[in-house]
Design a protein around this motif. Sequence first.
Motif, PDB file in Angstrom:
ATOM      1  N   SER B  61     -19.290 -11.023  -9.558  1.00  0.00           N
ATOM      2  CA  SER B  61     -19.628  -9.885  -8.583  1.00  0.00           C
ATOM      3  C   SER B  61     -20.970 -10.158  -8.192  1.00  0.00           C
ATOM      4  O   SER B  61     -21.377 -10.105  -7.105  1.00  0.00           O
ATOM      5  CB  SER B  61     -19.554  -8.414  -9.285  1.00  0.00           C
ATOM      6  OG  SER B  61     -18.435  -8.351 -10.229  1.00  0.00           O
ATOM      7  N   GLU B  85     -14.060  -4.432   1.990  1.00  0.00           N
ATOM      8  CA  GLU B  85     -13.710  -4.968   0.787  1.00  0.00           C
ATOM      9  C   GLU B  85     -12.308  -4.951   0.159  1.00  0.00           C
ATOM     10  O   GLU B  85     -11.787  -3.698   0.230  1.00  0.00           O
ATOM     11  CB  GLU B  85     -14.716  -4.415  -0.269  1.00  0.00           C
ATOM     12  CG  GLU B  85     -14.617  -5.408  -1.597  1.00  0.00           C
ATOM     13  CD  GLU B  85     -15.758  -5.028  -2.665  1.00  0.00           C
ATOM     14  OE1 GLU B  85     -16.270  -4.071  -2.715  1.00  0.00           O
ATOM     15  OE2 GLU B  85     -15.349  -5.925  -3.667  1.00  0.00           O
ATOM     16  N   GLY B  87     -10.121  -5.177  -2.864  1.00  0.00           N
ATOM     17  CA  GLY B  87     -10.231  -5.189  -4.463  1.00  0.00           C
ATOM     18  C   GLY B  87     -11.612  -4.812  -4.809  1.00  0.00           C
ATOM     19  O   GLY B  87     -12.295  -5.552  -5.525  1.00  0.00           O
ATOM     20  N   GLY B  89     -12.832  -2.726  -7.117  1.00  0.00           N
ATOM     21  CA  GLY B  89     -13.111  -2.356  -8.443  1.00  0.00           C
ATOM     22  C   GLY B  89     -13.960  -1.322  -8.531  1.00  0.00           C
ATOM     23  O   GLY B  89     -13.980  -0.107  -8.300  1.00  0.00           O
ATOM     24  N   VAL B  93     -19.821  -4.138  -5.120  1.00  0.00           N
ATOM     25  CA  VAL B  93     -20.092  -5.355  -3.894  1.00  0.00           C
ATOM     26  C   VAL B  93     -20.191  -4.374  -2.556  1.00  0.00           C
ATOM     27  O   VAL B  93     -21.022  -4.518  -1.993  1.00  0.00           O
ATOM     28  CB  VAL B  93     -18.879  -6.193  -3.887  1.00  0.00           C
ATOM     29  CG1 VAL B  93     -19.162  -7.105  -2.664  1.00  0.00           C
ATOM     30  CG2 VAL B  93     -19.011  -6.934  -5.197  1.00  0.00           C
ATOM     31  N   ASP B 114      -8.289  -0.858  -3.330  1.00  0.00           N
ATOM     32  CA  ASP B 114      -7.843  -1.400  -4.509  1.00  0.00           C
ATOM     33  C   ASP B 114      -6.580  -0.975  -4.669  1.00  0.00           C
ATOM     34  O   ASP B 114      -6.154   0.070  -4.346  1.00  0.00           O
ATOM     35  CB  ASP B 114      -8.882  -1.070  -5.683  1.00  0.00           C
ATOM     36  CG  ASP B 114      -9.018  -2.132  -6.719  1.00  0.00           C
ATOM     37  OD1 ASP B 114      -9.904  -2.953  -6.970  1.00  0.00           O
ATOM     38  OD2 ASP B 114      -7.937  -2.035  -7.579  1.00  0.00           O
ATOM     39  N   ILE B 115      -5.742  -1.825  -5.618  1.00  0.00           N
ATOM     40  CA  ILE B 115      -4.434  -1.405  -6.087  1.00  0.00           C
ATOM     41  C   ILE B 115      -4.442  -0.620  -7.315  1.00  0.00           C
ATOM     42  O   ILE B 115      -3.351  -0.074  -7.620  1.00  0.00           O
ATOM     43  CB  ILE B 115      -3.498  -2.743  -6.339  1.00  0.00           C
ATOM     44  CG1 ILE B 115      -2.089  -2.366  -6.123  1.00  0.00           C
ATOM     45  CG2 ILE B 115      -4.082  -3.192  -7.572  1.00  0.00           C
ATOM     46  CD1 ILE B 115      -1.343  -3.443  -6.030  1.00  0.00           C
ATOM     47  N   ASP B 140      -1.946  -2.010  -1.725  1.00  0.00           N
ATOM     48  CA  ASP B 140      -1.929  -3.362  -2.330  1.00  0.00           C
ATOM     49  C   ASP B 140      -2.564  -4.122  -0.956  1.00  0.00           C
ATOM     50  O   ASP B 140      -2.027  -4.195   0.192  1.00  0.00           O
ATOM     51  CB  ASP B 140      -0.293  -3.716  -2.096  1.00  0.00           C
ATOM     52  CG  ASP B 140      -0.038  -4.997  -2.463  1.00  0.00           C
ATOM     53  OD1 ASP B 140      -1.039  -5.875  -2.903  1.00  0.00           O
ATOM     54  OD2 ASP B 140       0.899  -5.544  -2.133  1.00  0.00           O
ATOM     55  N   ILE B 141      -3.643  -4.808  -1.147  1.00  0.00           N
ATOM     56  CA  ILE B 141      -4.486  -5.578  -0.279  1.00  0.00           C
ATOM     57  C   ILE B 141      -4.895  -4.755   0.688  1.00  0.00           C
ATOM     58  O   ILE B 141      -5.659  -4.071   0.766  1.00  0.00           O
ATOM     59  CB  ILE B 141      -3.624  -7.089  -0.061  1.00  0.00           C
ATOM     60  CG1 ILE B 141      -3.528  -7.630  -1.262  1.00  0.00           C
ATOM     61  CG2 ILE B 141      -4.534  -7.917   1.039  1.00  0.00           C
ATOM     62  CD1 ILE B 141      -2.832  -9.182  -1.009  1.00  0.00           C
ATOM     63  N   ASN B 159     -13.740 -10.474  -3.977  1.00  0.00           N
ATOM     64  CA  ASN B 159     -13.633 -11.144  -5.363  1.00  0.00           C
ATOM     65  C   ASN B 159     -12.102 -10.920  -5.934  1.00  0.00           C
ATOM     66  O   ASN B 159     -11.872  -9.792  -6.592  1.00  0.00           O
ATOM     67  CB  ASN B 159     -15.007 -10.440  -6.130  1.00  0.00           C
ATOM     68  CG  ASN B 159     -14.758 -11.015  -7.721  1.00  0.00           C
ATOM     69  OD1 ASN B 159     -14.131 -11.899  -7.877  1.00  0.00           O
ATOM     70  ND2 ASN B 159     -15.734 -10.326  -8.367  1.00  0.00           N
ATOM     71  N   SER B 177      -4.698  -6.203 -13.792  1.00  0.00           N
ATOM     72  CA  SER B 177      -4.753  -6.857 -12.338  1.00  0.00           C
ATOM     73  C   SER B 177      -6.159  -7.094 -11.776  1.00  0.00           C
ATOM     74  O   SER B 177      -6.150  -7.494 -10.885  1.00  0.00           O
ATOM     75  CB  SER B 177      -3.956  -5.407 -11.652  1.00  0.00           C
ATOM     76  OG  SER B 177      -4.866  -4.464 -11.403  1.00  0.00           O
ATOM     77  N   SER B 178      -7.091  -6.897 -12.592  1.00  0.00           N
ATOM     78  CA  SER B 178      -8.210  -7.466 -11.956  1.00  0.00           C
ATOM     79  C   SER B 178      -8.651  -8.655 -12.030  1.00  0.00           C
ATOM     80  O   SER B 178      -9.400  -9.174 -11.572  1.00  0.00           O
ATOM     81  CB  SER B 178      -9.635  -6.598 -12.616  1.00  0.00           C
ATOM     82  OG  SER B 178      -9.173  -5.943 -13.648  1.00  0.00           O
TER      83      SER B 178
HETATM   84  C1  LIG Z   1     -12.291  -9.531 -10.143  1.00  0.00           C
HETATM   85  S1  LIG Z   1     -12.216  -7.862  -9.700  1.00  0.00           S
HETATM   86  C2  LIG Z   1     -13.507  -7.710  -8.441  1.00  0.00           C
HETATM   87  C3  LIG Z   1     -13.957  -6.247  -8.757  1.00  0.00           C
HETATM   88  C4  LIG Z   1     -15.158  -5.949  -7.761  1.00  0.00           C
HETATM   89  N1  LIG Z   1     -14.990  -6.215  -6.379  1.00  0.00           N
HETATM   90  C5  LIG Z   1     -16.207  -6.931  -8.089  1.00  0.00           C
HETATM   91  O1  LIG Z   1     -16.783  -7.846  -7.603  1.00  0.00           O
HETATM   92  O2  LIG Z   1     -16.968  -6.266  -9.424  1.00  0.00           O
HETATM   93  C6  LIG Z   1     -10.558  -7.740  -8.715  1.00  0.00           C
HETATM   94  C7  LIG Z   1     -10.066  -6.526  -8.066  1.00  0.00           C
HETATM   95  O3  LIG Z   1      -9.075  -6.631  -7.352  1.00  0.00           O
HETATM   96  C8  LIG Z   1      -8.005  -5.560  -7.668  1.00  0.00           C
HETATM   97  N2  LIG Z   1      -6.702  -6.110  -7.005  1.00  0.00           N
HETATM   98  C9  LIG Z   1      -5.973  -6.733  -7.870  1.00  0.00           C
HETATM   99  N3  LIG Z   1      -4.794  -7.193  -7.136  1.00  0.00           N
HETATM  100  C10 LIG Z   1      -4.944  -6.417  -5.808  1.00  0.00           C
HETATM  101  C11 LIG Z   1      -4.148  -5.901  -4.821  1.00  0.00           C
HETATM  102  N4  LIG Z   1      -2.934  -6.720  -4.627  1.00  0.00           N
HETATM  103  N5  LIG Z   1      -4.378  -5.279  -3.703  1.00  0.00           N
HETATM  104  C12 LIG Z   1      -5.852  -4.834  -3.730  1.00  0.00           C
HETATM  105  N6  LIG Z   1      -6.657  -4.983  -4.715  1.00  0.00           N
HETATM  106  C13 LIG Z   1      -6.152  -5.785  -6.187  1.00  0.00           C
HETATM  107  C14 LIG Z   1      -8.221  -5.212  -8.889  1.00  0.00           C
HETATM  108  O4  LIG Z   1      -7.728  -4.090  -9.334  1.00  0.00           O
HETATM  109  C15 LIG Z   1      -9.875  -5.549  -8.997  1.00  0.00           C
HETATM  110  O5  LIG Z   1     -10.429  -4.349  -9.119  1.00  0.00           O
END
Ligand SMILES: C[S@@+](CC[C@H](N)C(=O)[O-])C[C@H]1O[C@@H](n2cnc3c(N)ncnc32)[C@H](O)[C@@H]1O
Lengths: 133, 288
Positions: B61, B85, B87, B89, B93, B114-115, B140-141, B159, B177-178
């Motif tokens: 991040s 943005e 995802g 989280g 960001v 975010d999902i 989702d995305i 990210n 899922s993160s």
């Molecule tokens: C590595 S974390 C990054 C979180 C934050 N953006 C940061 O940089 O600290 C990835 C994020 O993507 C989300 N994510 C995973 N799969 C996803 C999807 N299919 N659609 C949307 N978000 C998704 C996760 O829930 C998580 O919050």
Amino acid sequence: MRLLTHNFLASNMKGVSTGYPLGLEVVKSTIKEVELNADFLRGILPKLDWRALAAATSAAGYPDLLPAEQPSEAEFFAEGAAEFEDSPIRRLHRALLEIHIDEGTLVCPESGRTFPIQKGVPNMILHEDEVRA
Amino acid sequence: MSAGDSAAVSAVEGKLAEVSTNSDLKSLPKRGKAASGRTLNTAQIQLVARHPEVYEPCDDSFALVDALLSDKAQLLALQPSLCLEVGCGSGYVVTSLAIMLRQLGSGTHYLATDINQHAVETTQATLEAHGIHADVIATDIVSGLEKRLAGMVDVVVVNPPYVPTPEEEIGIKGIASSWAGGLNGRQVIDRILPAVRELLSERGCMYMIALEDNDPLGICHLMNEKGYASRVLLKRCTEEESLYVLKFWQDPTAGSSASPSAKSPGSESSWISQLPFRSFWQKNNSSS
Ligand SMILES: C[S@@+](CC[C@H](N)C(=O)[O-])C[C@H]1O[C@@H](n2cnc3c(N)ncnc32)[C@H](O)[C@@H]1O
């Protein structure tokens, strides 16, 4: 969620063709004032679905804010229009960017599937069997 | 941010030097120390909301935000109308992006997806704590936005979940899922790329984190085939991983119309060698 986002969201379920505009049922909405930016509005205006915005504005509790038919560019961007409380551009600004839907429901116009809005966040996540292949 | 905008290599090497003296555990206090020049430009870590099921701001991040800061002049010049943005989280960001671009005022609006249901709530809380507004969507995305928002987004930051994992771990609810990225960590990334390309405006750009294991060069090639130029904005090695921040933007000379050797002079000619990217790549690749 602001009505700006409502205007750009559609139902993406399997079997649904346009899924737009989403019906809006509002339990709670608030107004948060922000500075008017005419350039932003000018840029976004051609992309807006006016009817969807007008309907959503009514659903949010402001049935008289927007006219049913979209005003012309000239009416929106007339010199000094932004200064007047009641001008078309002020009304558009309020509808698009100042009304926040805190609690409510979005409804897919084709399938009737509902998507909850909780704490200002619409949940568009589909179940596995609703996702397009 | 002092890093030069065009001198990517030296900027990145500067980063490398800075980071190699700094283990990941120290990165928090370090950000505090750097606060004089930084808190004004990013979200404040103490104000970032937390939840046990939500990814906390971490090296990746910070790398993404630092890369955005290093590119701030370009971002401001772009005057983006819509930023997104994927995802989000904790919201660290997107909040930082809005803070560093705050002089654009209400000409710029933010969306975040975010999902993870807990993540969207956490992002809301982080945004509120900073007095920033973004419309946050649990999806989702970018599902639900792809039709009407096509070609309208000027800045996308991602990210993604990039850690190579067994495929089954994808789609598990909550914190897994993160990070769970499936085979080569590419499974979610490879769904994000086409979805984001649909949304980007002609002048739009995307900033994305990738790991060495994700084959960032391969990602750049893939984007090039679709008409996008790319650049490594930042490379950072932590104890566990080598992180890249990649930037993509539409380039009429990229893609199928221009064969790799058609453009620049010299035998080393390729779309990638025009950028400080290739040599940089080879140099760093051998060390890991
Ligand atoms: C590595 S974390 C990054 C979180 C934050 N953006 C940061 O940089 O600290 C990835 C994020 O993507 C989300 N994510 C995973 N799969 C996803 C999807 N299919 N659609 C949307 N978000 C998704 C996760 O829930 C998580 O919050």
